[in-house]
Design a protein around this motif. Structure first.
Motif, PDB file in Angstrom:
ATOM      1  N   GLU A  15       0.836  -1.211   0.000  1.00 21.14           N
ATOM      2  CA  GLU A  15       0.000   0.000   0.000  1.00 21.14           C
ATOM      3  C   GLU A  15       0.865   1.254   0.000  1.00 21.14           C
ATOM      4  O   GLU A  15       0.599   2.220  -0.717  1.00 21.14           O
TER       5      GLU A  15
ATOM      6  N   ARG B 260       2.339   1.991  -3.378  1.00 21.70           N
ATOM      7  CA  ARG B 260       1.426   2.639  -4.323  1.00 21.70           C
ATOM      8  C   ARG B 260       1.447   4.150  -4.154  1.00 21.70           C
ATOM      9  O   ARG B 260       1.477   4.890  -5.131  1.00 21.70           O
ATOM     10  N   VAL B 261       1.424   4.614  -2.884  1.00 23.45           N
ATOM     11  CA  VAL B 261       1.415   6.057  -2.639  1.00 23.45           C
ATOM     12  C   VAL B 261       2.769   6.661  -3.010  1.00 23.45           C
ATOM     13  O   VAL B 261       2.866   7.611  -3.789  1.00 23.45           O
TER      14      VAL B 261
ATOM     15  N   ALA C 140       3.619   6.755  -6.691  1.00 19.41           N
ATOM     16  CA  ALA C 140       2.995   7.878  -7.406  1.00 19.41           C
ATOM     17  C   ALA C 140       3.775   9.167  -7.149  1.00 19.41           C
ATOM     18  O   ALA C 140       4.029   9.942  -8.067  1.00 19.41           O
ATOM     19  N   LEU C 141       4.186   9.370  -5.900  1.00 14.12           N
ATOM     20  CA  LEU C 141       4.946  10.587  -5.568  1.00 14.12           C
ATOM     21  C   LEU C 141       6.313  10.586  -6.239  1.00 14.12           C
ATOM     22  O   LEU C 141       6.847  11.626  -6.593  1.00 14.12           O
TER      23      LEU C 141
ATOM     24  N   ILE D 194       5.959   7.274 -10.662  1.00  8.54           N
ATOM     25  CA  ILE D 194       5.638   6.067 -11.421  1.00  8.54           C
ATOM     26  C   ILE D 194       4.135   6.065 -11.706  1.00  8.54           C
ATOM     27  O   ILE D 194       3.339   6.037 -10.769  1.00  8.54           O
ATOM     28  N   PRO D 195       3.738   6.112 -12.973  1.00  9.15           N
ATOM     29  CA  PRO D 195       2.305   6.088 -13.291  1.00  9.15           C
ATOM     30  C   PRO D 195       1.655   4.815 -12.745  1.00  9.15           C
ATOM     31  O   PRO D 195       2.306   3.778 -12.643  1.00  9.15           O
ATOM     32  N   ARG D 196       0.380   4.913 -12.418  1.00 14.33           N
ATOM     33  CA  ARG D 196      -0.329   3.855 -11.702  1.00 14.33           C
ATOM     34  C   ARG D 196      -0.241   2.488 -12.382  1.00 14.33           C
ATOM     35  O   ARG D 196       0.112   1.481 -11.768  1.00 14.33           O
TER      36      ARG D 196
END
Lengths: 264, 242
Positions: free
Chosen positions: B108, B111-112, B115-116, B119-121
């Motif tokens: 988890e 993922r956050v 993104a910061l 790295i695109p989702r």
């Protein structure tokens, strides 16, 4: 001549702000309901408890005659809950995420706006439940749906505007987080949430015009509870105030946010 | 070749935090004397350029401005005077932890932070197993980060930072925590990225690591670049001065 590819580092990101925004919102929601069995349903607990208490005080103690008082209360308390939770969460969002801010560059407004958005998601869930109940009572909610959208948009804009300013002020003066509790308590009773705006005596009617949340609450109640057209004059004032709050919040944030990493 | 990092006449003001009142009460109690704003410069007129594929080490004593300079390049601190320009996306690994949330699992958090880090989702999901494998966290990736050791946290953060395909990689003193084998793999990865054209800026007190990784070293002292050259020369000068 300089390479045209060269830009300030704050313009350079591989990801769209949308991806960062979604990641932050989903993180907020994950953290909020982590290790909680009932999860989302807790967001309904406070408004339900408040509604029960007010029902007891007003209907059974003061014996105020009001039809469907429980639903009347809930159409005010649920949006209020959103406003309150979002404002508190957003006010603390920059301070709470200090480690992120010191380590990575990303557009800073995403933190307070993300906090508002996470609470908006929860609110939408609660609103869905409330609307099912209101439909079950025979209210033709589809007739007021556009006013509901107007209320949602205005409330979110107002909330974002206030949150932008409060979050960045809170970095400089942690007192803001304390003051906000008192401010919200006063605002709760000055806003037509547990009473209707038409019940306010004429001498105090002006309050609804200066309190940006009053027209929003009036519009929610018109759209959901009475299913009628809201007071359009009041709504226009509310729209202007929400737009003003958004602009002010943006200006405050833009002016004060570059120094945030040094202050955290 | 065109530089990918340009730092020109950069001055960065540093304000001593204790001089700022923390609350209204404190502010009022200080009012008669006024706010004492002792300001000094964390960086004084720093200028240099980094070409793609260069690995630049920043060395110097504590408080010489290395971390501030890295934060300015990353865009975290806006320049007080002068300018910083970059030619591509940045991945920055500054301090430990990357701001992980202790209650969320490694996945988890990835993922956050992913993104910061830019790295695109979709790409993050596709690369997740690779990221976890490089960090050697396959066993614990679905456990809360609060149960991780500091080495595990750094491994995950580093793995995310290098998976972002940046053109600029900024690393601040984070490799000191990992064990020898992970440090080795980090150095290999950094060298590999540099060979493929990534500009790396690397802050460390481990001079042997700097000399083995970097192609060029800047020595900072009191906010100024006092020496800029090959690792051997600059490090020898630094050690002589100590």
């Amino acid at each position: 001549m300089d390479n045209p590819r060269l830009q300030p580092p704050t313009r350079r990101s591989l990801v769209s702000s949308t991806d960062i925004f979604l990641a932050l919102v989903s993180k907020e929601l994950h953290v909020k309901y982590k290790r909680s069995v009932l999860g989302f349903f807790w967001s309904l607990a406070t408004p339900l408890a408040l509604a029960a208490v007010y029902l007891f005080v007003f209907v059974h103690v003061y014996r105020v005659p009001q039809e469907d008082f429980a639903l009347f209360l809930l159409t005010g308390l649920l949006p209020w809950q959103f406003f309150q939770m979002a404002t508190v969460a957003a006010t603390n969002s920059l301070v709470d995420n200090a480690p992120l801010i010191r380590k990575v560059y990303f557009p800073r407004p995403l933190l307070p706006i993300g906090a508002v958005a996470a609470n908006l998601v929860t609110f939408m869930g609660g609103l869905g439940v409330l609307m099912l109940i209101l439909l079950a009572t025979g209210r033709p909610l589809w007739l007021g749906l556009h006013w509901l959208v107007v209320a949602l948009v205005l409330q979110t804009a107002l909330c974002v505007g206030i949150s932008l300013a409060l979050s960045v002020w809170n970095v400089y003066f942690r007192d803001i987080a304390q003051v906000i509790g008192i401010f919200l308590l006063v605002l709760f009773f000055l806003t037509p949430i547990v009473y209707d705006v038409t019940m306010v005596p004429a001498a105090f009617r002006a309050l609804a015009w200066v309190n940006p949340l009053a027209p929003i609450m009036e519009t929610y109640r018109a759209a959901l509870f009475e299913v009628r057209t809201p007071d359009l004059g009041l709504l226009a004032a509310g729209a202007a105030e929400a737009a003003g709050a958004l602009a002010l919040g943006y200006l405050v944030f833009r002016r004060l946010s570059p120094r945030i990493p040094k202050e955290l | 070749m065109a530089p990918t990092i340009v730092v020109r006449g950069l001055w960065e003001e540093f304000r001593v935090l204790q001089d700022r009142p923390g609350s209204v009460k404190e502010m009022l109690s200080r009012l008669p004397v006024g706010r004492e704003r002792r300001s000094n410069w964390a960086l004084r007129d720093v200028s240099f350029e980094v070409e793609p594929g260069e690995t630049v080490g920043l060395i110097g004593r504590n408080g010489s401005g290395k971390s501030t300079l890295l934060r300015c390049i990353a865009g975290i601190l806006p320049p007080t005077r002068g300018e910083v320009l970059v030619g591509g996306p940045i991945s920055s690994l500054i301090e430990l932890g990357a701001g992980f949330h202790p209650e969320l699992t490694g996945r988890e958090n990835a993922r956050v932070t992913g993104a910061l880090f830019g790295i695109p989702r979709r790409k993050l999901e596709a690369k997740m197993e690779e990221i976890v494998a490089f960090a050697e966290l396959e066993e614990v990736v679905d456990q809360p980060v609060r149960s991780y050791s500091s080495g595990m946290v750094v491994r995950l953060a580093f793995s995310l930072a290098v998976s972002a395909d940046p053109e600029i990689l900024l690393i601040d003193e984070v490799l000191a925590v990992g064990d020898q084998s992970f440090q080795r793999r980090c150095v290999d990865r950094i060298s590999g990225m540099a060979r493929s054209g990534v500009a790396v800026v690397f802050v460390s007190h481990q001079l042997d690591l700097v000399s083995s990784v970097c192609s060029r070293v800047l020595l900072l002292d009191d906010g100024s670049v006092v020496s800029d050259g090959s690792p051997l020369d600059v490090i020898a000068g630094y050690e002589r001065a100590q």
